[in-house]
Scaffold this motif. Structure first.
Motif, PDB file in Angstrom:
ATOM      1  N   ASP A   1     -16.747   5.704   6.746  1.00  0.00           N
ATOM      2  CA  ASP A   1     -15.961   5.474   7.959  1.00  0.00           C
ATOM      3  C   ASP A   1     -15.424   4.052   7.941  1.00  0.00           C
ATOM      4  OD1 ASP A   1     -14.753   6.112  10.370  1.00  0.00           O
ATOM      5  OD2 ASP A   1     -16.601   6.800  11.323  1.00  0.00           O
ATOM      6  N   PHE A   2     -14.491   3.762   8.845  1.00  0.00           N
ATOM      7  CA  PHE A   2     -13.937   2.408   8.885  1.00  0.00           C
ATOM      8  C   PHE A   2     -13.620   1.974  10.308  1.00  0.00           C
ATOM      9  CE2 PHE A   2     -10.026   4.983   8.514  1.00  0.00           C
ATOM     10  CZ  PHE A   2      -9.216   4.407   9.485  1.00  0.00           C
ATOM     11  N   ILE A   3     -13.532   0.663  10.477  1.00  0.00           N
ATOM     12  CA  ILE A   3     -13.012   0.031  11.690  1.00  0.00           C
ATOM     13  C   ILE A   3     -11.838  -0.827  11.251  1.00  0.00           C
ATOM     14  CG2 ILE A   3     -13.473  -1.606  13.561  1.00  0.00           C
ATOM     15  CD1 ILE A   3     -16.442  -0.775  13.372  1.00  0.00           C
ATOM     16  N   ASP A   4     -10.677  -0.600  11.840  1.00  0.00           N
ATOM     17  CA  ASP A   4      -9.447  -1.274  11.417  1.00  0.00           C
ATOM     18  C   ASP A   4      -9.206  -2.527  12.247  1.00  0.00           C
ATOM     19  OD1 ASP A   4      -6.967  -2.011  10.506  1.00  0.00           O
ATOM     20  OD2 ASP A   4      -5.906  -0.291  11.357  1.00  0.00           O
ATOM     21  N   MET A   5      -9.287  -3.693  11.591  1.00  0.00           N
ATOM     22  CA  MET A   5      -8.996  -4.965  12.248  1.00  0.00           C
ATOM     23  C   MET A   5      -7.780  -5.647  11.630  1.00  0.00           C
ATOM     24  SD  MET A   5     -11.145  -5.157  14.684  1.00  0.00           S
ATOM     25  CE  MET A   5     -10.865  -6.854  15.189  1.00  0.00           C
ATOM     26  N   THR A   6      -6.957  -4.874  10.905  1.00  0.00           N
ATOM     27  CA  THR A   6      -5.746  -5.447  10.331  1.00  0.00           C
ATOM     28  C   THR A   6      -4.695  -5.629  11.426  1.00  0.00           C
ATOM     29  OG1 THR A   6      -4.819  -3.283   9.729  1.00  0.00           O
ATOM     30  CG2 THR A   6      -6.247  -4.370   8.126  1.00  0.00           C
ATOM     31  N   LYS A   7      -3.684  -6.432  11.142  1.00  0.00           N
ATOM     32  CA  LYS A   7      -2.739  -6.828  12.189  1.00  0.00           C
ATOM     33  C   LYS A   7      -1.270  -6.610  11.837  1.00  0.00           C
ATOM     34  CE  LYS A   7      -5.965 -10.502  13.489  1.00  0.00           C
ATOM     35  NZ  LYS A   7      -6.210 -11.967  13.506  1.00  0.00           N
ATOM     36  N   SER A   8      -0.897  -6.704  10.580  1.00  0.00           N
ATOM     37  CA  SER A   8       0.532  -6.760  10.270  1.00  0.00           C
ATOM     38  C   SER A   8       0.943  -5.836   9.129  1.00  0.00           C
ATOM     39  CB  SER A   8       0.913  -8.199   9.895  1.00  0.00           C
ATOM     40  OG  SER A   8       0.205  -8.629   8.746  1.00  0.00           O
ATOM     41  N   ARG A   9       0.148  -4.818   8.836  1.00  0.00           N
ATOM     42  CA  ARG A   9       0.413  -3.976   7.677  1.00  0.00           C
ATOM     43  C   ARG A   9       1.168  -2.704   8.053  1.00  0.00           C
ATOM     44  NH1 ARG A   9      -5.363  -4.675   4.385  1.00  0.00           N
ATOM     45  NH2 ARG A   9      -5.607  -6.875   4.905  1.00  0.00           N
ATOM     46  N   ASN A  10       1.987  -2.234   7.128  1.00  0.00           N
ATOM     47  CA  ASN A  10       2.655  -0.950   7.323  1.00  0.00           C
ATOM     48  C   ASN A  10       1.645   0.152   7.072  1.00  0.00           C
ATOM     49  OD1 ASN A  10       5.311  -1.970   7.834  1.00  0.00           O
ATOM     50  ND2 ASN A  10       5.466  -2.473   5.666  1.00  0.00           N
ATOM     51  N   ALA A  11       1.229   0.824   8.148  1.00  0.00           N
ATOM     52  CA  ALA A  11       0.061   1.707   8.075  1.00  0.00           C
ATOM     53  C   ALA A  11       0.383   3.182   8.031  1.00  0.00           C
ATOM     54  CB  ALA A  11      -0.857   1.420   9.265  1.00  0.00           C
TER      55      ALA A  11
ATOM     56  N   PRO B   1      -4.475  -0.094   5.052  1.00  0.00           N
ATOM     57  CA  PRO B   1      -4.186   1.314   5.344  1.00  0.00           C
ATOM     58  C   PRO B   1      -4.314   2.269   4.155  1.00  0.00           C
ATOM     59  CG  PRO B   1      -2.149   0.177   4.939  1.00  0.00           C
ATOM     60  CD  PRO B   1      -3.227  -0.852   4.802  1.00  0.00           C
ATOM     61  N   GLU B   2      -4.896   1.822   3.062  1.00  0.00           N
ATOM     62  CA  GLU B   2      -4.944   2.651   1.862  1.00  0.00           C
ATOM     63  C   GLU B   2      -5.521   4.041   2.141  1.00  0.00           C
ATOM     64  OE1 GLU B   2      -5.608   0.663  -2.124  1.00  0.00           O
ATOM     65  OE2 GLU B   2      -7.486   1.792  -1.901  1.00  0.00           O
ATOM     66  N   VAL B   3      -6.670   4.080   2.840  1.00  0.00           N
ATOM     67  CA  VAL B   3      -7.320   5.354   3.125  1.00  0.00           C
ATOM     68  C   VAL B   3      -6.472   6.224   4.057  1.00  0.00           C
ATOM     69  CG1 VAL B   3      -8.674   4.343   5.019  1.00  0.00           C
ATOM     70  CG2 VAL B   3      -9.453   6.450   3.932  1.00  0.00           C
ATOM     71  N   VAL B   4      -5.770   5.594   4.991  1.00  0.00           N
ATOM     72  CA  VAL B   4      -4.920   6.329   5.937  1.00  0.00           C
ATOM     73  C   VAL B   4      -3.714   6.934   5.218  1.00  0.00           C
ATOM     74  CG1 VAL B   4      -3.552   6.163   8.047  1.00  0.00           C
ATOM     75  CG2 VAL B   4      -5.657   4.818   7.814  1.00  0.00           C
TER      76      VAL B   4
ATOM     77  N   TYR C   1       0.822  -1.212   0.000  1.00  0.00           N
ATOM     78  CA  TYR C   1       0.000   0.000   0.000  1.00  0.00           C
ATOM     79  C   TYR C   1       0.858   1.265   0.000  1.00  0.00           C
ATOM     80  CZ  TYR C   1      -3.814  -3.211   1.168  1.00  0.00           C
ATOM     81  OH  TYR C   1      -4.721  -4.248   1.149  1.00  0.00           O
ATOM     82  N   ARG C   2       1.958   1.249   0.720  1.00  0.00           N
ATOM     83  CA  ARG C   2       2.801   2.449   0.784  1.00  0.00           C
ATOM     84  C   ARG C   2       3.410   2.773  -0.580  1.00  0.00           C
ATOM     85  NH1 ARG C   2       6.504   2.354   6.169  1.00  0.00           N
ATOM     86  NH2 ARG C   2       7.209   0.370   5.280  1.00  0.00           N
ATOM     87  N   ALA C   3       3.888   1.759  -1.290  1.00  0.00           N
ATOM     88  CA  ALA C   3       4.435   1.998  -2.628  1.00  0.00           C
ATOM     89  C   ALA C   3       3.340   2.524  -3.562  1.00  0.00           C
ATOM     90  CB  ALA C   3       5.048   0.723  -3.187  1.00  0.00           C
ATOM     91  N   ASN C   4       2.157   1.929  -3.493  1.00  0.00           N
ATOM     92  CA  ASN C   4       1.059   2.348  -4.370  1.00  0.00           C
ATOM     93  C   ASN C   4       0.687   3.812  -4.161  1.00  0.00           C
ATOM     94  OD1 ASN C   4       0.920  -0.216  -5.430  1.00  0.00           O
ATOM     95  ND2 ASN C   4      -0.985  -0.783  -4.410  1.00  0.00           N
ATOM     96  N   LEU C   5       0.469   4.195  -2.910  1.00  0.00           N
ATOM     97  CA  LEU C   5       0.039   5.573  -2.637  1.00  0.00           C
ATOM     98  C   LEU C   5       1.167   6.571  -2.845  1.00  0.00           C
ATOM     99  CD1 LEU C   5      -2.877   6.353  -1.798  1.00  0.00           C
ATOM    100  CD2 LEU C   5      -2.372   3.937  -1.506  1.00  0.00           C
TER     101      LEU C   5
END
Length: 262
Positions: free
Chosen positions: A103-113, A187-190, A65-69
């Motif tokens: 809006d969102f609820i974040d339930m991710t665990k291992s992503r670079n956010a 984390p795309e939106v963040v 996601y970080r590279a994409n954004l």
């Protein structure tokens, strides 16, 4: 190499016949390479980014996601229109529905956010309006004028994946106020907010979630429902691009005003 708008989604969102003079590029970023197709539509420079890479080969928890954004930021993108397949927590959000997420609820665990990880001090990005309200208003107006049914607002629960959720998890998300469940919005939106881009998501409900549906969920039904409804999203996005979204009077361009931009 510049673009005004970007569309992020699966290969079904992008039709090579829509963009004028489409050219594929690999953009190098501090976080790795990202693939984009650049072209023109209605006089606007547009970038299409396949979220899961070429051939939809990268699972949601492995997407860079970080590279994409960062790549979109590098080529000047200020406004991002994203789509995603989601499951519905509620009976009233039927398969085939389009939902304008707010809006969102974040339930991710291992992503670079985050882009900022302490090198410039601690940064807490504001999430009062994660999915740009100004762009959402534009999408709503276009949907109305085009006669496209669009559910106005929904909370996206983002899970880690790649497995589907259990019935117990779905019951919990419903109690928390979740409406739909997917694996890609965070984390795309963040990251879009950190990059001071306006970001909006139209989700396609492909199925009822586990425990809501009386049948076993399969990946194929998700793919089939996306194919059946992607044309409406494509029409919606390109009409928004054609008409433009006006001046960026939202807070998105100044998300890091106190801290210095990316």
């Amino acid at each position: 190499m510049k673009a005004d708008f970007a569309i992020i989604g699966g290969t079904g969102v992008y039709d090579p016949g829509v963009l004028q003079d489409p050219v594929s590029h690999v953009i190098q970023t501090p976080y790795g390479d990202a693939h984009v197709t650049l072209g023109e539509y209605a006089g606007k420079k547009v970038a299409f980014m396949p979220r899961h890479g070429k051939g939809h080969a990268v699972p949601p928890h492995k997407v860079n996601y970080r590279a994409n954004l960062h790549a979109l930021k590098q080529i000047g993108v200020t406004q991002v229109l994203a789509t995603a397949a989601v499951g519905s927590v509620k009976k009233e959000f039927r398969p085939g529905s389009l939902v304008l997420i707010n809006d969102f609820i974040d339930m991710t665990k291992s992503r670079n956010a985050a882009f900022h990880e302490g090198e410039n001090g601690v940064i807490h990005i504001d999430m009062t309006d994660p999915y740009c309200g100004r762009v959402r208003d534009c999408i709503q107006q276009v949907a109305k004028s085009e006669g496209i049914e669009l559910i106005q607002g929904g909370t996206y629960v983002c899970t880690e994946g790649p497995r589907f959720e259990t019935a117990a998890e779905i019951r919990m998300y419903a109690q928390w106020g979740g409406d739909v469940v997917g694996m890609t919005s965070v984390p795309e939106v963040v990251l879009a907010k950190e990059a001071e881009m306006c970001y909006a998501t139209v989700a396609i409900v492909t199925n009822y979630c586990t425990g809501v549906s009386s049948t076993v969920l399969t990946h194929q039904e998700v793919v089939d429902e996306m194919k059946a409804n992607i044309e409406k999203v494509r029409k919606l996005f390109f009409r928004v691009i054609q008409e433009g979204t006006g001046e960026r009077t939202c807070r998105c361009p100044h998300a890091l005003a106190e801290l210095g931009s990316l």
